[in-house]
Design a protein around this motif. Structure first.
Motif: not given
Length: 253
Positions: A125-152
């Protein structure tokens, strides 16, 4: 949450790039820990150890952040910073911070069918209105609201937001009921932006948020669900001189 990668998944980068046009709260920057952690760069990691968030951790950035929020709110309300209760400033700040964290993830989930998994020590993070930044992430494919909710819930709420709620509670004395209500408000706000964007949603944002609000720490945060969301607590904005009530406030009913 088990760490699975040590780099940025290109599919995650593409999904997050695709939602940047929704607004500044949906913008994410990418880079390396060296870039964001360099002295003078102005970024700080959100690595907050669970359980005892104040132990062995420099949280000067958080005190500065909430103090700056207090000043900004006072400027808007045309009052002295000391007239803005610190608890109210902390609650409002967490709401804004939560929105910056959940908005791009929710949008990627419902528009691209991919939920990014975030790691606090690779989220910057940076102060103020700057966006967040990420340096590591993977993703989970989701096909339904319950799947997306569990992943989030696993990849954002438990990993990033729960430690932040604990930190804000410990440092500023804001109740967990209020703070989790702030997270719920942030999720609803993001859903309404996505829903109003005119873009095709393979999954409806409102349905994903409704499923999230029935999960774990978010249970009981909503009196009514999106799209007519009303939270079960107040963010404390009414305690600010001339503040009034927000549109989703339980006190406005």
């Amino acid at each position: 949450m088990t760490r699975r990668v040590v780099s940025l998944d290109p599919k995650v980068v593409a999904a997050l790039h695709s939602v940047r046009s929704l607004g500044s709260f949906f913008a994410v920057e990418f880079g390396t820990d060296v870039e964001f952690g360099a002295a003078g760069a102005g970024w700080h990691s959100l690595d907050v150890p669970p359980g005892d968030p104040l132990r062995h951790r420099d949280i000067g950035w958080l005190r500065h952040r909430v103090s700056s929020a207090q000043d900004a709110i006072a400027g808007t309300a045309a009052c002295a910073p000391g007239d803005v209760p610190l608890r109210a400033a902390a609650s409002i700040d967490l709401l804004g911070l939560s929105a910056r964290i959940v908005s791009p993830v929710l949008a990627a989930s419902v528009l691209a069918g991919l939920t990014p998994m975030l790691y606090p020590d690779r989220l910057w993070l940076r102060p103020g209105g700057h966006p967040v930044a990420i340096t590591e992430s993977t993703g989970t494919a989701v096909t339904s609201p319950p799947e997306a909710a569990r992943a989030m819930y696993s990849g954002v709420v438990e990993s990033v937001l729960a430690p932040l709620v604990s930190l804000y509670r410990s440092e500023f004395g804001v109740s967990t009921r209020v703070l989790w209500g702030d997270v719920a408000s942030a999720l609803n706000g993001a859903a309404q932006v996505v829903a109003g964007s005119g873009r095709y949603q393979p999954l409806r944002a409102d349905d994903v948020v409704a499923a999230l609000l029935a999960t774990g720490e978010l249970v009981g945060t909503a009196r009514s669900l999106p799209p007519r969301f009303v939270r079960n607590s107040c963010c404390l904005y009414y305690r600010i001189p001339g503040g009034g009530l927000c549109g989703d406030c339980v006190l406005a009913g």
